[in-house]
Design a protein around this motif. Structure first.
Motif, PDB file in Angstrom:
ATOM      1  N   PHE A  63      25.388 -89.195   0.638  1.00 49.44           N
ATOM      2  CA  PHE A  63      24.093 -89.590  -0.334  1.00 49.44           C
ATOM      3  C   PHE A  63      23.914 -90.800   1.277  1.00 49.44           C
ATOM      4  O   PHE A  63      22.694 -90.777   1.557  1.00 49.44           O
ATOM      5  CB  PHE A  63      24.537 -91.221  -0.798  1.00 49.44           C
ATOM      6  CG  PHE A  63      23.106 -91.957  -1.234  1.00 49.44           C
ATOM      7  CD1 PHE A  63      23.031 -91.312  -2.575  1.00 49.44           C
ATOM      8  CD2 PHE A  63      23.338 -93.146  -0.886  1.00 49.44           C
ATOM      9  CE1 PHE A  63      21.463 -92.010  -2.985  1.00 49.44           C
ATOM     10  CE2 PHE A  63      22.188 -93.948  -1.159  1.00 49.44           C
ATOM     11  CZ  PHE A  63      21.562 -93.519  -2.946  1.00 49.44           C
ATOM     12  N   ASP A  64      24.294 -91.312   2.239  1.00 52.30           N
ATOM     13  CA  ASP A  64      23.473 -92.023   3.475  1.00 52.30           C
ATOM     14  C   ASP A  64      22.617 -90.346   4.718  1.00 52.30           C
ATOM     15  O   ASP A  64      21.569 -90.243   4.758  1.00 52.30           O
ATOM     16  CB  ASP A  64      24.612 -92.230   3.661  1.00 52.30           C
ATOM     17  CG  ASP A  64      24.693 -93.632   3.327  1.00 52.30           C
ATOM     18  OD1 ASP A  64      24.688 -94.189   2.880  1.00 52.30           O
ATOM     19  OD2 ASP A  64      26.339 -94.310   4.290  1.00 52.30           O
ATOM     20  N   GLY A  65      23.430 -89.560   4.025  1.00 52.49           N
ATOM     21  CA  GLY A  65      23.129 -88.229   4.797  1.00 52.49           C
ATOM     22  C   GLY A  65      21.398 -88.057   3.896  1.00 52.49           C
ATOM     23  O   GLY A  65      20.673 -87.222   5.221  1.00 52.49           O
ATOM     24  N   LEU A  66      21.531 -88.318   2.326  1.00 54.41           N
ATOM     25  CA  LEU A  66      20.419 -87.039   2.174  1.00 54.41           C
ATOM     26  C   LEU A  66      19.091 -88.449   2.369  1.00 54.41           C
ATOM     27  O   LEU A  66      18.005 -88.159   2.719  1.00 54.41           O
ATOM     28  CB  LEU A  66      21.234 -87.011   0.411  1.00 54.41           C
ATOM     29  CG  LEU A  66      21.469 -86.105   0.069  1.00 54.41           C
ATOM     30  CD1 LEU A  66      21.612 -86.977  -1.483  1.00 54.41           C
ATOM     31  CD2 LEU A  66      20.591 -85.090   0.671  1.00 54.41           C
ATOM     32  N   LEU A  67      20.129 -89.781   2.714  1.00 53.33           N
ATOM     33  CA  LEU A  67      18.957 -90.857   3.370  1.00 53.33           C
ATOM     34  C   LEU A  67      18.035 -90.930   4.152  1.00 53.33           C
ATOM     35  O   LEU A  67      17.377 -90.601   4.899  1.00 53.33           O
ATOM     36  CB  LEU A  67      19.556 -92.825   2.794  1.00 53.33           C
ATOM     37  CG  LEU A  67      19.234 -92.621   1.437  1.00 53.33           C
ATOM     38  CD1 LEU A  67      20.576 -93.790   1.539  1.00 53.33           C
ATOM     39  CD2 LEU A  67      18.335 -92.573   0.495  1.00 53.33           C
ATOM     40  N   GLY A  68      19.113 -90.382   5.225  1.00 54.34           N
ATOM     41  CA  GLY A  68      18.770 -89.518   6.667  1.00 54.34           C
ATOM     42  C   GLY A  68      17.688 -88.576   6.507  1.00 54.34           C
ATOM     43  O   GLY A  68      17.276 -88.985   7.778  1.00 54.34           O
ATOM     44  N   GLN A  69      17.791 -87.702   5.712  1.00 50.87           N
ATOM     45  CA  GLN A  69      16.547 -86.617   5.700  1.00 50.87           C
ATOM     46  C   GLN A  69      15.330 -87.640   5.821  1.00 50.87           C
ATOM     47  O   GLN A  69      14.567 -86.703   6.475  1.00 50.87           O
ATOM     48  CB  GLN A  69      17.129 -85.526   5.240  1.00 50.87           C
ATOM     49  CG  GLN A  69      18.230 -84.784   4.839  1.00 50.87           C
ATOM     50  CD  GLN A  69      19.073 -83.527   4.282  1.00 50.87           C
ATOM     51  OE1 GLN A  69      18.483 -83.673   2.854  1.00 50.87           O
ATOM     52  NE2 GLN A  69      19.683 -83.149   4.426  1.00 50.87           N
ATOM     53  N   ASP A  70      15.693 -88.381   4.445  1.00 48.66           N
ATOM     54  CA  ASP A  70      14.148 -88.752   3.414  1.00 48.66           C
ATOM     55  C   ASP A  70      13.297 -89.568   5.234  1.00 48.66           C
ATOM     56  O   ASP A  70      12.211 -89.925   4.506  1.00 48.66           O
ATOM     57  CB  ASP A  70      14.168 -89.436   2.652  1.00 48.66           C
ATOM     58  CG  ASP A  70      14.170 -88.922   1.432  1.00 48.66           C
ATOM     59  OD1 ASP A  70      14.805 -87.708   1.360  1.00 48.66           O
ATOM     60  OD2 ASP A  70      15.481 -89.502   0.622  1.00 48.66           O
ATOM     61  N   ASP A  71      14.343 -90.702   5.982  1.00 47.95           N
ATOM     62  CA  ASP A  71      13.995 -90.987   6.995  1.00 47.95           C
ATOM     63  C   ASP A  71      13.301 -90.567   7.912  1.00 47.95           C
ATOM     64  O   ASP A  71      12.253 -90.596   8.496  1.00 47.95           O
ATOM     65  CB  ASP A  71      14.564 -91.743   7.322  1.00 47.95           C
ATOM     66  CG  ASP A  71      15.337 -92.756   6.845  1.00 47.95           C
ATOM     67  OD1 ASP A  71      14.987 -93.718   5.575  1.00 47.95           O
ATOM     68  OD2 ASP A  71      16.756 -93.355   6.613  1.00 47.95           O
TER      69      ASP A  71
END
Length: 73
Positions: A63-71
Protein backbone atom coordinates in the motif's frame (compact mmCIF):
# COMPACT_ATOMS: atom_id res chain seq x y z
CA UNK A 1 12.17 -6.79 3.83
CA UNK A 2 14.17 -3.60 3.52
CA UNK A 3 14.92 -3.41 -0.18
CA UNK A 4 12.73 -1.52 -2.63
CA UNK A 5 11.27 -3.48 -5.51
CA UNK A 6 9.90 -1.85 -8.65
CA UNK A 7 6.81 -3.68 -9.85
CA UNK A 8 5.84 -2.80 -13.39
CA UNK A 9 3.15 -5.39 -14.16
CA UNK A 10 0.62 -7.73 -12.67
CA UNK A 11 2.87 -10.75 -13.27
CA UNK A 12 5.77 -9.04 -11.45
CA UNK A 13 3.42 -8.33 -8.56
CA UNK A 14 2.34 -11.99 -8.51
CA UNK A 15 5.97 -13.11 -8.37
CA UNK A 16 6.70 -10.63 -5.57
CA UNK A 17 3.64 -11.79 -3.64
CA UNK A 18 4.68 -15.45 -3.94
CA UNK A 19 8.22 -14.74 -2.75
CA UNK A 20 6.99 -12.55 0.10
CA UNK A 21 4.50 -15.22 1.18
CA UNK A 22 7.29 -17.81 1.19
CA UNK A 23 9.38 -15.56 3.44
CA UNK A 24 6.50 -15.02 5.84
CA UNK A 25 5.68 -18.72 6.06
CA UNK A 26 9.34 -19.63 6.54
CA UNK A 27 9.76 -17.06 9.30
CA UNK A 28 6.44 -17.27 11.13
CA UNK A 29 4.70 -20.45 9.97
CA UNK A 30 7.15 -22.84 11.57
CA UNK A 31 6.42 -21.55 15.06
CA UNK A 32 2.69 -21.86 14.39
CA UNK A 33 3.07 -25.45 13.16
CA UNK A 34 5.22 -26.43 16.14
CA UNK A 35 2.76 -24.91 18.60
CA UNK A 36 -0.08 -26.78 16.90
CA UNK A 37 1.87 -30.03 17.01
CA UNK A 38 2.59 -29.53 20.71
CA UNK A 39 -1.01 -28.44 21.38
CA UNK A 40 0.36 -25.29 23.04
CA UNK A 41 -2.57 -22.88 23.13
CA UNK A 42 -0.50 -19.89 24.28
CA UNK A 43 2.13 -20.64 21.66
CA UNK A 44 -0.58 -20.95 19.00
CA UNK A 45 -2.03 -17.61 19.98
CA UNK A 46 1.36 -15.87 19.95
CA UNK A 47 2.49 -17.48 16.68
CA UNK A 48 -0.86 -16.68 15.09
CA UNK A 49 -0.54 -13.04 16.07
CA UNK A 50 3.00 -12.89 14.68
CA UNK A 51 1.87 -14.52 11.41
CA UNK A 52 -1.02 -12.08 11.12
CA UNK A 53 1.29 -9.18 11.88
CA UNK A 54 3.74 -10.26 9.18
CA UNK A 55 0.92 -10.51 6.64
CA UNK A 56 -0.39 -7.08 7.64
CA UNK A 57 3.09 -5.58 7.34
CA UNK A 58 3.46 -7.02 3.83
CA UNK A 59 0.11 -5.54 2.78
CA UNK A 60 1.00 -2.15 4.23
CA UNK A 61 4.35 -2.35 2.42
CA UNK A 62 2.48 -2.72 -0.88
CA UNK A 63 0.00 0.00 0.00
CA UNK A 64 2.79 2.42 0.91
CA UNK A 65 4.46 1.60 -2.41
CA UNK A 66 1.27 2.42 -4.27
CA UNK A 67 1.01 5.74 -2.46
CA UNK A 68 4.61 6.46 -3.40
CA UNK A 69 3.71 5.95 -7.08
CA UNK A 70 0.95 8.54 -6.81
CA UNK A 71 3.40 11.02 -5.30
CA UNK A 72 5.95 10.50 -8.07
CA UNK A 73 3.79 9.72 -11.06
Amino acid sequence: MDETVAIESRSEFALWAIERAKEIVAQEGTALALAARDMDEDGLREAGHKLGGAISEALIEVFDGLLGQDDHG
